[in-house]
Design an enzyme around this catalytic site. Structure first.
Site, PDB file in Angstrom:
ATOM      1  CB  ALA A 116       6.045  45.618   1.561  1.00 20.65           C
ATOM      2  N   GLY A 117       5.340  43.099   3.947  1.00 23.82           N
ATOM      3  CA  GLY A 117       5.634  41.691   4.217  1.00 23.82           C
ATOM      4  C   GLY A 117       7.117  41.381   4.190  1.00 23.82           C
ATOM      5  CB  SER A 121       6.873  45.446  12.008  1.00 22.60           C
ATOM      6  OG  SER A 121       5.974  45.685  10.998  1.00 22.60           O
ATOM      7  CB  ALA A 123      13.818  45.562  10.207  1.00 23.38           C
ATOM      8  CG  ASP A 164       8.490  38.712  10.477  1.00 20.71           C
ATOM      9  OD1 ASP A 164       8.504  37.569   9.985  1.00 20.71           O
ATOM     10  OD2 ASP A 164       7.638  39.578  10.181  1.00 20.71           O
TER      11      ASP A 164
END
Ligand code: MEV
Length: 347
Positions: A116-117, A121, A123, A164
């Site tokens: 979902a952006g 991934s 995390a 991220d």
């Protein structure tokens, strides 16, 4: 029994996603949705992985000496790619640190919708690596965990900026430029995230099994188009850089009207590079029409042929409650989020 838990936050990219892959500036923040990886000693040999409580998705599978058995517990089968990040984290740690050789149960519980952006991934990589490093007594300093997690993302999805994994590791706010990670101290923002998470029933099983690698596919498509429209894309990328720089100042100066306007412009650029599917476009338009100060796609975006799955982030201004109701009617999972929370926590 040995038991280690690592908890990490989800992220929203506020400005500069995609452009950051090419060295431009991007600003991201941790949000108060978390993922926990628990590693504990198991009776069985090898790794047994269980993934639970993900808002849009779920599955359980064994990774025992190469033999994989998937038991989806929600709606979908053929979902093996969703676990690619766990498998690759384990492989990477075995290669780099020579860990392994005993039975480990890994249980992942998550408040972060998948694909979902919102950084599910990254995390997963950060928390799996942190938990297993601690479990096997390998030095687990934050920078090392972040770098390991970023390498795993690279292996799985081909290209991955450090943004991220930096947010999942450090929390707070992170500015990335030319691949360099800078931690920023900015005030908390109250935002709304709208997530399109349901996958159309018409989607073929094989296509669905590729959902876990959606980011890879979208990043590749942007690269291909950038090669065709080089000069145009370069100009768009430079504009994005300027937007992110101005946005940092707007947050520092509490200028939310300007911040919202910059989000709207950033969204337009994401649309221009082809990462805004119809359903996310609708959520953004709806938010803008109902009086949000700003709204944009966040993260990799989405593809119409993959159901338009992805998320938007909204700076609601006075329009919060009305807006949330309308987004729900449009089919979104709606979350109130606060930016800037804690990064990796071990307990
Ligand atoms: C994904 O959350 C963000 C992208 O910019 C890819 C990346 O930075 O690795 C699309």
């Amino acid at each position: 029994m040995k038991k280690i838990r690592a908890s990490v936050p989800a992220k929203v990219i506020l400005f500069g996603e995609h452009f950051v892959v090419y060295g431009k500036q991007a600003l991201a923040a941790a949000i108060n949705r978390r993922l926990v990886v628990e590693a504990s000693s198991g009776e069985r040999s090898g790794y047994h992985v269980k993934i639970a409580n993900i808002p849009t998705f779920g599955m359980e599978m064994d990774l025992v000496t190469g033999e994989e058995k998937a038991r989806p517990y929600k709606d979908y089968d053929a979902a093996a790619n969703a676990i690619a990040y766990v498998r690759e984290s384990i492989r990477y740690l075995e290669e780099k640190y020579g860990i392994g050789g005993e039975g480990v149960e890994i249980e992942i519980t998550s408040e972060i919708p998948l694909s979902a952006g919102l950084g599910s991934s990254a995390a997963t990589c950060v928390a799996t690596i942190a938990a297993l490093k601690e479990y096997f007594g390998v030095n687990g300093d934050l920078d090392g965990i972040r770098e390991d997690a970023n390498r795993v993302e690279h292996r799985v999805q081909g290209a991955a900026s450090p943004i991220d994994t930096a947010i999942s590791t450090y929390g707070g706010y992170v500015l990335v430029e030319e691949g360099e990670v800078k931690r920023l101290h900015l005030a908390e923002l109250n935002l709304i995230v709208g997530c399109i998470g349901s996958i159309p029933l018409s989607m073929a099983t094989k296509e669905f099994s590729e959902m876990g690698l959606k980011t890879k596919k979208i990043v590749e498509q942007v690269k291909e188009r950038k090669e065709v429209f080089k000069g145009i894309y370069d100009a768009i990328f430079d504009v994005s850089d300027e937007i992110t720089a101005q946005a940092v100042t707007a947050i520092e100066e509490n200028d939310f009207v300007k911040l919202g306007a910059l989000m709207n412009i950033n969204h337009g650029l994401l649309d221009a590079i082809g990462v805004v599917p119809r359903r996310l476009s609708e959520l953004v338009k709806l938010s803008q029409e109902l009086g949000a100060l700003g709204a944009k796609v966040t993260g990799a975006g989405g593809l119409d042929e993959m159901g338009g799955v992805g998320s938007v982030v909204v700076l609601p201004g006075e329009s919060g409650e009305r807006l949330k109701g309308a987004m729900e009617i449009a089919g979104a999972l709606v979350m109130d989020v606060k930016t800037g929370g804690e990064g990796l926590m071990m307990f």
